[in-house]
Write a protein that holds these residues in place. Structure first.
Motif, PDB file in Angstrom:
ATOM      1  N   GLU A  26     -93.234 -51.428 -63.555  1.00  0.00           N
ATOM      2  CA  GLU A  26     -92.851 -51.593 -62.152  1.00  0.00           C
ATOM      3  C   GLU A  26     -93.622 -52.752 -61.529  1.00  0.00           C
ATOM      4  N   GLU A  27     -92.949 -53.464 -60.674  1.00  0.00           N
ATOM      5  CA  GLU A  27     -93.573 -54.654 -60.124  1.00  0.00           C
ATOM      6  C   GLU A  27     -93.445 -54.694 -58.610  1.00  0.00           C
ATOM      7  N   VAL A  28     -94.394 -55.337 -57.980  1.00  0.00           N
ATOM      8  CA  VAL A  28     -94.279 -55.673 -56.567  1.00  0.00           C
ATOM      9  C   VAL A  28     -94.197 -57.186 -56.529  1.00  0.00           C
ATOM     10  N   GLU A  29     -93.053 -57.700 -56.137  1.00  0.00           N
ATOM     11  CA  GLU A  29     -92.858 -59.153 -56.137  1.00  0.00           C
ATOM     12  C   GLU A  29     -93.328 -59.730 -57.472  1.00  0.00           C
ATOM     13  N   GLN A  30     -92.888 -59.076 -58.537  1.00  0.00           N
ATOM     14  CA  GLN A  30     -93.156 -59.522 -59.905  1.00  0.00           C
ATOM     15  C   GLN A  30     -94.618 -59.411 -60.302  1.00  0.00           C
ATOM     16  N   ALA A  31     -95.362 -58.548 -59.617  1.00  0.00           N
ATOM     17  CA  ALA A  31     -96.771 -58.363 -59.987  1.00  0.00           C
ATOM     18  C   ALA A  31     -96.951 -57.017 -60.651  1.00  0.00           C
ATOM     19  N   MET A  32     -97.325 -57.002 -61.890  1.00  0.00           N
ATOM     20  CA  MET A  32     -97.587 -55.717 -62.531  1.00  0.00           C
ATOM     21  C   MET A  32     -98.996 -55.683 -63.097  1.00  0.00           C
ATOM     22  N   ASN A  33     -99.759 -56.697 -62.779  1.00  0.00           N
ATOM     23  CA  ASN A  33    -101.109 -56.746 -63.293  1.00  0.00           C
ATOM     24  C   ASN A  33    -102.046 -55.891 -62.467  1.00  0.00           C
ATOM     25  N   SER A  34    -103.254 -55.764 -62.968  1.00  0.00           N
ATOM     26  CA  SER A  34    -104.274 -55.038 -62.227  1.00  0.00           C
ATOM     27  C   SER A  34    -104.710 -55.868 -61.026  1.00  0.00           C
ATOM     28  N   ASN A  35    -104.798 -55.219 -59.900  1.00  0.00           N
ATOM     29  CA  ASN A  35    -105.149 -55.906 -58.659  1.00  0.00           C
ATOM     30  C   ASN A  35    -105.832 -54.926 -57.711  1.00  0.00           C
ATOM     31  N   PRO A  36    -106.478 -55.429 -56.677  1.00  0.00           N
ATOM     32  CA  PRO A  36    -106.897 -54.524 -55.605  1.00  0.00           C
ATOM     33  C   PRO A  36    -105.634 -53.888 -55.010  1.00  0.00           C
ATOM     34  N   ARG A  37    -105.741 -52.633 -54.643  1.00  0.00           N
ATOM     35  CA  ARG A  37    -104.566 -51.931 -54.134  1.00  0.00           C
ATOM     36  C   ARG A  37    -104.913 -51.111 -52.903  1.00  0.00           C
ATOM     37  N   THR A  38    -103.913 -50.880 -52.076  1.00  0.00           N
ATOM     38  CA  THR A  38    -104.046 -49.982 -50.938  1.00  0.00           C
ATOM     39  C   THR A  38    -102.863 -49.031 -50.955  1.00  0.00           C
ATOM     40  N   ALA A  39    -103.139 -47.746 -50.787  1.00  0.00           N
ATOM     41  CA  ALA A  39    -102.053 -46.763 -50.775  1.00  0.00           C
ATOM     42  C   ALA A  39    -102.355 -45.676 -49.765  1.00  0.00           C
ATOM     43  N   ILE A  40    -101.282 -45.038 -49.321  1.00  0.00           N
ATOM     44  CA  ILE A  40    -101.414 -43.924 -48.384  1.00  0.00           C
ATOM     45  C   ILE A  40    -100.593 -42.769 -48.944  1.00  0.00           C
ATOM     46  N   GLY A  41    -101.119 -41.564 -48.815  1.00  0.00           N
ATOM     47  CA  GLY A  41    -100.395 -40.419 -49.358  1.00  0.00           C
ATOM     48  C   GLY A  41    -100.503 -39.195 -48.471  1.00  0.00           C
ATOM     49  N   GLU A  42     -99.493 -38.339 -48.605  1.00  0.00           N
ATOM     50  CA  GLU A  42     -99.485 -37.064 -47.888  1.00  0.00           C
ATOM     51  C   GLU A  42     -99.664 -35.950 -48.921  1.00  0.00           C
ATOM     52  N   ILE A  43    -100.697 -35.133 -48.712  1.00  0.00           N
ATOM     53  CA  ILE A  43    -100.943 -34.027 -49.641  1.00  0.00           C
ATOM     54  C   ILE A  43    -100.205 -32.768 -49.167  1.00  0.00           C
ATOM     55  N   GLU A  44    -100.381 -32.479 -47.907  1.00  0.00           N
ATOM     56  CA  GLU A  44     -99.674 -31.367 -47.268  1.00  0.00           C
ATOM     57  C   GLU A  44     -99.586 -31.711 -45.790  1.00  0.00           C
ATOM     58  N   PRO A  45     -98.875 -30.924 -44.988  1.00  0.00           N
ATOM     59  CA  PRO A  45     -98.760 -31.286 -43.569  1.00  0.00           C
ATOM     60  C   PRO A  45    -100.125 -31.545 -42.917  1.00  0.00           C
ATOM     61  N   LEU A  46    -100.256 -32.705 -42.328  1.00  0.00           N
ATOM     62  CA  LEU A  46    -101.464 -33.154 -41.617  1.00  0.00           C
ATOM     63  C   LEU A  46    -102.688 -33.301 -42.530  1.00  0.00           C
ATOM     64  N   HIS A  47    -102.437 -33.410 -43.806  1.00  0.00           N
ATOM     65  CA  HIS A  47    -103.506 -33.672 -44.778  1.00  0.00           C
ATOM     66  C   HIS A  47    -103.110 -34.919 -45.578  1.00  0.00           C
ATOM     67  N   TYR A  48    -103.872 -35.971 -45.415  1.00  0.00           N
ATOM     68  CA  TYR A  48    -103.502 -37.270 -45.988  1.00  0.00           C
ATOM     69  C   TYR A  48    -104.651 -37.860 -46.814  1.00  0.00           C
ATOM     70  N   VAL A  49    -104.304 -38.874 -47.591  1.00  0.00           N
ATOM     71  CA  VAL A  49    -105.341 -39.682 -48.249  1.00  0.00           C
ATOM     72  C   VAL A  49    -105.038 -41.161 -48.036  1.00  0.00           C
ATOM     73  N   PHE A  50    -106.083 -41.918 -47.751  1.00  0.00           N
ATOM     74  CA  PHE A  50    -106.026 -43.382 -47.788  1.00  0.00           C
ATOM     75  C   PHE A  50    -106.783 -43.782 -49.057  1.00  0.00           C
ATOM     76  N   VAL A  51    -106.179 -44.595 -49.863  1.00  0.00           N
ATOM     77  CA  VAL A  51    -106.835 -45.012 -51.110  1.00  0.00           C
ATOM     78  C   VAL A  51    -106.857 -46.535 -51.190  1.00  0.00           C
ATOM     79  N   VAL A  52    -108.034 -47.067 -51.451  1.00  0.00           N
ATOM     80  CA  VAL A  52    -108.187 -48.518 -51.645  1.00  0.00           C
ATOM     81  C   VAL A  52    -108.978 -48.744 -52.925  1.00  0.00           C
ATOM     82  N   SER A  53    -108.495 -49.636 -53.759  1.00  0.00           N
ATOM     83  CA  SER A  53    -109.247 -49.944 -54.986  1.00  0.00           C
ATOM     84  C   SER A  53    -109.753 -51.378 -54.938  1.00  0.00           C
TER      85      SER A  53
END
Lengths: 333, 131
Positions: A239-266
């Motif tokens: 899978e690619e983002v604008e043709q990028a599939m290499n290792s890179n710094p990343r930022t993601a947001i996720g929902e675990i359950e209602p009103l319980h979230y995670v912010f993830v940065v690598s």
């Protein structure tokens, strides 16, 4: 027969000059010149009455100097005049924040030869999950560093957003106001955060931005792709983002359950941290228990900010650590 | 006059070879710093001056019939626009952005190539008629 002095090619010179000037203009327009600006203060986006926020100046001044546990903010910082919550005393350390409505726990783990910063967030009300725009305005090339936007917004915790201002298309809704409703591409996946705090990952071609607004969307982020949808990983190794599939710094947001979230940065692009591929990031989000998780802008943009300090090591080229200016942030506050 | 034209044609050939090499080197250097993000428009940018520059110049040398200066300017400008447009698209794709202004460069470049080609063909016919 010997020819006379060679004449100057005026046409060629003019043509070269025009092409050069036009090229410079295209580059400046794409990367530098701010345009299509809509100021947030000109829009009637009222914050819910129940929302409590810390004044930005107090957040800045409350930056922890040491890593001692159980530092306590002055009582006055825990509430604002607009708040309908009872006065309370927020408690925080370098990696922890808690008040009556917000609990944030930041953990650092190491996977795939990469430092990954995970902010676990529990909210009493979805209105604490907000988005902030650089310089208080929407527009192409309107930019500021994450920490600056976070301070302006009075954030407690912030990560970079989708950098919508780097593109002319793609849905953009922030705090209930639809700024842009044009489709970016056939495959664009957006993250929709509804007023009740629930997440949904949609394809722009499947539903219009107006329909999402009618359905109660509060935020729409257009970067992607979706990493975890309804509990299942939706990206693979290729899978690619604008043709990028290499290792890179990343930022993601996720929902675990209602009103319980995670912010993830690598971290990434450094000797200490390789960075993550999208598949690895999806594994991390799934491992954290996310039901829905979404990839935000990464690379040099990846930044996590908490209580006045940068948590990760943002870098564009790995040679030095510095924040990149971005269009927007997602924050808790 | 013929010798002079041949010299000019050789010079144009070398310039196009130089531009082709420059585009290939530009891609290699850019690729080194693009963190694994690729764009075919950057990768194959060198093909434009090669196909639309080196090859036609070679043919002109072989048939010993050089286009006039106006036609050359039209053609060269078209090749330059298409090459730059391809490079810009590569830069934008790698950065994750786009620009509608770039498309104008592609359209103008293609138009100039067509006008240049038509002018060259028309000049050839005119020459035949006068003979």
């Amino acid at each position: 027969m010997k020819r006379g002095k060679k004449s100057i090619n005026i046409g060629g010179i003019i043509s070269a000059a025009v092409i050069t000037i036009y090229t410079v203009f295209v580059l400046l327009d794409a990367f530098v010149i701010p345009r299509d600006i809509v100021r947030v203060e000109d829009i009637d986006v009222s914050r819910p009455e129940s929302h409590s926020s810390l004044p930005p100046e107090d957040i800045v001044s409350s930056k922890p100097e040491t890593k001692e546990e159980s530092e306590i903010l002055p009582e006055s910082q825990g509430s604002s005049e607009e708040s309908s919550f009872e006065p309370h005393e927020p408690v925080y350390t370098d990696t922890y924040y808690s008040d009556e409505n917000i609990t944030i726990n930041i953990d650092t783990v190491r996977e795939h030869d990469t430092d990954i910063y995970i902010a676990d967030i529990k909210l009493a009300d979805p209105s604490y999950l907000r988005a902030g725009l650089a310089n208080g305005a929407f527009g192409r090339n309107v930019k500021a560093i994450t920490s600056e936007i976070a301070k302006e917004c009075g954030a407690i915790l912030a990560i970079n957003g989708d950098f919508y201002g780097f593109r002319d298309r793609g849905y953009v809704m922030r705090n209930g106001y639809l700024y842009r409703g044009s489709v970016y591409s056939r495959d664009s996946e957006d993250l929709v955060v509804y007023a009740d705090g629930s997440f949904e990952i949609v394809k722009e071609t499947d539903i219009s931005a107006d329909e999402l607004a009618e359905n109660g969307a509060e935020q729409i982020f257009s970067f992607g792709p979706g990493l975890v949808v309804n509990g299942k990983i939706t990206v693979n190794d290729g899978e690619e983002v604008e043709q990028a599939m290499n290792s890179n710094p990343r930022t993601a947001i996720g929902e675990i359950e209602p009103l319980h979230y995670v912010f993830v940065v690598s971290d990434g692009r450094t000797d200490e941290s390789d960075g993550l591929s999208l598949a690895e990031l999806a594994e991390v989000m799934k491992g954290l228990g996310c039901v829905n998780a979404y990839n935000l802008d990464g690379g040099g943009s990846s930044t996590m900010w908490f209580m006045g300090r940068i948590v990760n090591n943002p870098t564009s080229h790995g040679s030095s650590s510095h924040e990149r200016s971005v269009s927007d942030i997602v924050y808790i506050g | 006059m013929y010798t002079s034209d041949k010299k000019g044609a050789l010079m144009r050939l070398f310039i196009y070879i130089g531009v082709t090499v420059f585009c290939a080197v530009f891609f290699l250097v850019y690729d080194r710093f693009s963190h694994g993000v690729h764009s075919p428009f950057m990768t194959f940018m060198f093909a434009i001056p090669m196909v639309l520059g080196v090859i036609p110049c070679g043919i002109f040398l072989a048939v010993e019939r050089q286009p006039d200066r106006l036609t050359q300017n039209l053609w060269n400008s078209g090749v330059a626009m298409l090459t730059i447009s391809s490079g810009l698209r590569g830069v934008f794709e790698i950065a994750g952005t786009s620009s509608d202004w770039r498309i104008a460069l592609t359209i103008a470049g293609a138009a100039l190539l067509i006008v240049g080609a038509v002018a060259y063909i028309a000049a050839g016919r005119k020459k035949k008629e006068t003979l």
